[in-house]
Enzyme design. Structure first.
Site, PDB file in Angstrom:
ATOM      1  CE  LYS A   1       1.727   2.532   4.910  1.00 32.71           C
ATOM      2  NZ  LYS A   1       1.217   1.638   3.837  1.00 32.71           N
TER       3      LYS A   1
ATOM      4  CB  THR B   1      -0.929   0.012   1.228  1.00 30.00           C
ATOM      5  OG1 THR B   1      -1.762  -1.143   1.192  1.00 30.00           O
ATOM      6  CG2 THR B   1      -1.805   1.257   1.217  1.00 30.00           C
TER       7      THR B   1
ATOM      8  CE  LYS C   1      -5.335  -1.546   1.575  1.00 26.21           C
ATOM      9  NZ  LYS C   1      -4.042  -2.224   1.660  1.00 26.21           N
TER      10      LYS C   1
END
Length: 291
Positions: free
Chosen positions: A238, A95, A170
């Site tokens: 994150k 990701t 995502k």
């Protein structure tokens, strides 16, 4: 089919093991090579460097922790770029932000290789059981060549077009998930402090319009202070940060996501980064003790 696999964290270990258990030949690499031992015991081979894995395998998959790690594995000494060439494909399932995916794509294709970004929706258990949702974008021929592996790793694969679209999808998914987890934590806390049984709340939610697997799966563990990591909180934070940056780029106001990001940052400051992202619940208990 033989594939390479770079990165054996919570997700990478489960995914590469799944490939091994379903008849794939897998060559693995991890920055800490000792993490390869369990996979080797189940039949995997070890590549001493990312370049060595690329040299051996026609298709190599990476599942790394963040954009910096994803770039390092490709661009650093003994990295992917040293051996990628025509006839070889590189699939990054980490990701990362769209810019990082595009930068990796440019590097790989400049050497004649094929590139596909393919981040996944799902955490440890779906990775172990082959129930991930794969969000791919980039080289369509590589996507089709990788389908035998994707069919083992996931329950559904999407091809979303040009590089960057997989990363964007995502980040949107994880932004929603992080915001939901904060609302869920607040709801459990409000139920408890207003004199309700939080377990009754779980039962009510499970029968209503907002019932979902995350609430059902995480809720009981949260009430038992069990935050065994399926998806570490530091990675959730994150992803919130990267999603907020995507919102900035597209002039999308995201006050709910911004507030959720602050809660995850608070949890990290409390030393909860390596616990499951549901440990954001603990930030509300701190408020209780200080009131």
């Amino acid at each position: 089919m033989e594939v390479g696999f770079l990165g054996l964290g919570i997700m990478g270990k489960a995914m590469s093991m799944n490939l091994l258990m379903n008849g794939f030949k897998v060559t693995v690499w991890n920055r800490t090579l000792s993490k390869c031992n369990e996979l080797v015991a189940h039949g995997a081979s070890i590549g001493k460097t990312p370049a060595e894995v690329i040299n051996k395998c026609k298709i190599t998959i990476a599942m790394l922790s963040d954009p910096a790690a994803a770039l390092s594995v490709v661009l650093d000494k003994d990295g992917v770029l040293e051996q990628i060439c025509g006839g070889k494909g590189y699939i990054d399932m980490s990701t990362v932000d769209p810019e990082t995916s595009c930068r990796i794509n440019e590097a790989i294709t400049s050497k004649g290789g094929q590139f596909l970004e393919a981040p996944v929706s799902g955490s440890k258990q779906p990775a172990e059981t082959g129930q991930l949702v794969i969000l791919a974008a980039g080289d369509k021929a590589l996507y089709e060549a990788a389908m035998p592996a994707f069919d083992i790793l996931g329950k559904k694969s999407f091809f979303l077009g040009q590089v960057g679209n997989g990363a964007k999808m995502k980040l949107v998914v994880n932004m929603i998930m992080g915001s939901m987890m904060n609302a869920f934590s607040e709801g459990l806390t409000l139920a408890d402090r207003s004199g309700l049984n939080p377990r009754d709340l779980l039962d009510v939610l499970d029968l209503g319009a907002i019932a979902n697997p995350m609430f059902k799966g995480k809720g009981p563990a949260m009430l038992q202070n069990n935050y065994s990591p399926a998806f570490p909180l530091k990675h959730q934070q994150k992803d919130m940060r990267l999603a907020l940056a995507l919102g900035d780029e597209n002039s999308v106001p995201m006050p709910v996501a911004a507030a959720s990001n602050e809660a995850f940052k608070k949890a990290r400051s409390m030393g909860l980064g390596d616990m499951d992202f549901s440990a954001v619940f603990e930030t509300l208990k701190v408020l209780k003790h200080s009131s």
